[in-house]
Design an enzyme around this catalytic site. Sequence first.
Site: not given
Length: 714
Positions: A486, A566, A649, A684
């Site tokens: 991430y 993301s 989203d 999302h």
Amino acid sequence: MRRLTIWTLAMGLAATSPALAAQQENKENSLTYPDTRTVDIVEEQFGEYISDPYRWLENDVREDVEVADWVKAQNAVTDAYLETLDGREALAKSMEELFDFDDLGIPVEAGGKYFYERKSGGQNQAVLYVRDGADGEERVLIDPAGWSDDGATALAGWKPSGDGSLLVYAVQDGGSDWRTLKVVDVATGEVKPDTVEWAKFTNLAWLPDNVGFLYSRFPEPEEGAAFQSLNADHAVYLHSIGKDQAKDVKVYATPDQPELNHFAELTSDKEWVVITSSSGTDDRYEITLIKVDAPELETRKLVRGFEHDWRLIDGVGDTLYFVTNKDAPRLRVVKASLTDDEPEFTELVAESDAVVDGAMIVNDRLVVSYLVDAKSQLSIFDLDGEALGSLDLPGPGQVTGLSGSMKSGEGFFAFGSFNRPTTVFRYEPSSAPTIWAEPSLPFDPEAVEVTQRFYESKDGTKIPMFLVHMKDQDLSKGAPTLLYGYGGFNISVLPQYKPAWMAWIKAGGVFASANLRGGGEYGKEWHDGGRLQNKQNVFDDFIAAGEYLIAEGITPEDGLAIEGRSNGGLLVGTVMNQRPDLFTAGHAAVGVMDMLRFDRFTAGRYWVDDYGYPDKEQDFKTLLTYSPYHNIRNGVEYPALIVSTADTDDRVVPGHSFKYTARLQALETGDAPHLIRIETRAGHGSGKPTHKVIEEYSDIYAFLAHAIGLDLEK
């Protein structure tokens, strides 16, 4: 059209690597990508001429027929390819079994009643239960199962009133960030007429005597703009029970600063409303107070200037307790007395080498959760800050959901790890924590090995990484590996259980999770080291993780797949551009792919704290160096890639993924498949029903497994 063909020859397979053999078949598989119209858009920014031929794909799929047709065409190609892959059914069956446990939530006590969520087996959404007393018989209070035919409408937050007689809850439809708030009578289960629309990014907080609750919302968007327009003018409102939303009172707003968000919470003794205001995703806040019994809810500023992180722990009377990084990059615990005209903060627990991850107060004890090399530890202090010892945890893992109050003699927290779903513990200051609820697991956690390694990034920084695999697995020749990352927004990626990951592990794959800079694992310095002008460090950290896995023999050279969601989708897109030779396959989920226009849609404007401002020259030049959409290289062989997004989203709008995929397919980027999977009635990620999660990850992990040679059917 560009035609992609994967050729295979039956002869010579025995001499190939497992991954190459998996990619080769006894027939010709053809992919013809849909034609994607281009537009002639070239814009000059700071001396650079930026082409954006797929800008029309930014249009809302629900409002633009051409975009909707493009989505259908792409899904048809993707679905046809996925149908050719072996192991999808086996993977789906494995995930169904691994989802067959009680996923438990932290209980909340109010008026002697205990409220908590549970999601069992094949349920699509969590159900809210209530008990009368800690040992009372449980009953269902809210079950979202009947809210929609496809299971995509979810319970997305709730809060009982102080006496436990009423409960306000949030409804999330189709994965959107928008919430509808409703109220239920706890004794009868009757849903009251109260309905609040356009709540978003909101806490829920009851005022005394059940007169009403505080919530946060944006103005109603213009018709057709709910899923794309920028979020501005956030405000805290008071909804009075029994009244229409039109009569709700605006309690706090900053019309002169429309970019600010505001979140309200109450101390457990209901003396003070604490409003936390922020301008973006960075942990820098102002704190505004409202005395609950003050006339007309007059406000008082406690912290001015968006300079530091402030997290309310609780308060009693006129004393408030906070976790803060003011003068403490790894955070500390302080208190303030509101009897002073200009309150000063007094330190209770000083900064240490470990990072404070959260805290709760239970009666006269302060429980502080620390991160030590991305693993949780719990320490106990009295309310003068004297250390009283620590609490034992089951092993390396993550503590979440610290929940306690100064007026209560009990608190709760949850613990989980890669091989252990959530176990909920009850804590009383007079004894060691006891198990409140634990799941009956569909596998033996002791059969799964969880270890931690440290490797060097490009600049010599030591980066921690967890490795997870079956304990009896022979890794002497390496095994197909899924590397997850991430690296952003001060978010720590800690050990957690996910059935999809466990299905990969049980199939014989290795799972690796790297704690990249940009996260919060080592405090503010770690976060700052991976944002703005330092963002390249995140990509270097991830690339170094892949190099380490191969160099150590954990992963074969053609056996490495990567995944991120993301901001992690941005990570995958970027490193695919920078090191296509290193990775064999990738999954970029709901990613931020156009770094020059991310701030123009919905919540994108908040992300400038991590990414910078595209309209500022220095930031623009940095963003352009790594923006996935703008850095796809023609004539370079790209790994197999599957992009995933969803039509609802409204956090990272799907246009990011649409544009990125269109350009990747249009350029000469090799013969490996470059596909996009676009979910309908999903957002999302939150609120997605279990059956859609299983369908999605059986598709995606079958795609990755096929590319890197993981046999899902052995």
